[in-house]
Scaffold this active site. Structure first.
Site, short mmCIF file in Angstrom:
data_model
loop_
_atom_site.label_atom_id
_atom_site.label_comp_id
_atom_site.label_asym_id
_atom_site.label_seq_id
_atom_site.Cartn_x
_atom_site.Cartn_y
_atom_site.Cartn_z
N PRO A 2 36.83 -5.37 -100.59
CA PRO A 2 37.33 -4.02 -99.70
C PRO A 2 38.67 -3.98 -98.97
CG PRO A 2 35.54 -5.59 -98.62
CD PRO A 2 35.97 -6.29 -100.04
N GLU A 3 39.32 -2.93 -99.50
CA GLU A 3 40.52 -2.79 -98.92
C GLU A 3 40.21 -1.40 -98.23
OE1 GLU A 3 44.35 -3.56 -100.79
OE2 GLU A 3 43.36 -4.99 -102.14
N LYS A 61 41.14 -1.46 -92.66
CA LYS A 61 39.94 -2.10 -92.99
C LYS A 61 38.93 -2.25 -92.02
CE LYS A 61 43.35 -4.81 -95.83
NZ LYS A 61 43.70 -5.86 -96.05
N ARG A 278 47.43 -17.13 -103.09
CA ARG A 278 46.78 -15.95 -103.97
C ARG A 278 47.81 -15.59 -105.11
NH1 ARG A 278 45.94 -12.56 -98.78
NH2 ARG A 278 45.71 -14.73 -98.18
#
Length: 296
Positions: A2-3, A61, A278
């Site tokens: 979720p962004e 967010k 990442r």
DNA sequence: GCTTTCACCTGTGTGC
DNA sequence: TGCACACAGGTGAAAG
């Protein structure tokens, strides 16, 4: 993951299905889900029971539900929610079986037949209760007062954002992920906006001209609005909206997750580079590295 | 004071 | 089949 667009989809769901309802009972099934609420599960539940939920708000967010009061000063407390990497807020019928990773259940004092559930596999998300910033009409929780406005917020200050970029001694993707500079951008939309702007993730923020930062902001807004229009991005069913429906934006991604696939602009094979524990996805031709030896 | 690194988590996929 | 390991990544505390 979720962004901003995904969180906004959830906010709209809460606005439709939960706002105006009064809390009857709260079950905390996993203490980590309320770890930011220092007073513990019992206090969390006790403070919520009997309170009516106001209009759902969002900054970046973060989501929050103000607790309505009768006074003229606006809400003084709010439930703050962050979905982390895998959190979901689901409105479910009472009789629906518990989800495997159900963490918190909130029941309401009405006959609507549904309850609010916080479900989270990786337990990076959670709910908590906080005082609001005094006088803030939206009831902004005090613990997120340091979070910058997001690029879809009409009050987002572009000139201040550009000035902050020029002041910083860092690189552009780090800056995009810094929620105190601009909120709501995560790894996926950072890569997408940088690809659209033909900017390499390692480009120094101090070298960005005003037109370039304006263009970058435009692309951030474009990609977020496009994702919003189709209900957000989803890869592995970890993200769903409050009704349990997945978004479809992953079918439209140009950079993220496209290693070795042809760039949609020039056909060059897209690359993935390890970056801050990442990955960064980019086109080596369209997004030239800032220094000749910085990428290969 | 500013910037960077790392711990926190669990499910999935891959290689041996 | 079972095991080890890499990977996904937002946040904030700690380190530099």
């Amino acid at each position: 993951m979720p962004e901003l667009p995904e969180v906004e989809v959830v906010r709209r769901g809460l606005e439709r299905w939960v706002c105006g309802r009064t809390v009857a009972a709260v079950d905390v099934l996993h203490p980590r889900a309320i770890r930011r609420h220092l007073a513990g599960p019992g206090d969390f539940a006790a403070q919520l029971v009997g309170r009516r939920l106001g209009t759902a708000r969002r900054r970046g967010k973060y989501l929050w539900l103000p607790l309505e009061t009768e006074g003229p000063t606006g809400p003084d407390r709010a439930i703050l929610a962050h979905l982390g990497m895998s959190g979901q807020l689901l409105v479910q019928p009472h009789e629906a079986p518990d989800e495997k990773h159900l963490r918190i259940r909130i029941r309401f004092a009405d006959d609507a037949g549904t309850e609010l559930r916080f479900v989270d596999q990786r337990t990076f998300g959670g709910l908590s209760l906080h005082d609001t910033v005094p006088g803030d009409p939206e009831g902004l929780p005090d613990v997120i007062a340091h979070i910058a406005r997001d690029p879809l917020d009409p009050a987002f200050d572009e000139a201040a954002f550009h000035a902050a970029l020029r002041r910083r001694r860092t690189t552009i993707k780090r800056a995009l992920l810094d929620q105190s500079l601009i909120s709501g951008v995560g790894n996926i939309y950072a890569d997408e906006a940088l690809w659209r702007s033909r900017l390499h993730y390692d480009r120094s923020t101090a070298t960005l001209t005003r037109p370039r930062s304006t263009e970058l902001l435009t692309h951030i807004r474009e990609v977020m609005n496009e994702a919003l229009a189709v209900g957000g991005t989803s890869f592995d069913s970890l993200y769903v909206n409050v009704n349990g429906e997945s978004g479809y934006f992953d079918r439209s991604l140009d950079a993220y997750g496209r290693e070795d696939e042809p760039c949609r602009r020039c056909g060059t094979a897209m690359r993935r580079r390890p970056w801050m524990n990442r990955s960064s996805y980019f086109c080596p031709r369209c997004q030239r590295p800032p220094r000749p030896h910085a990428a290969s």
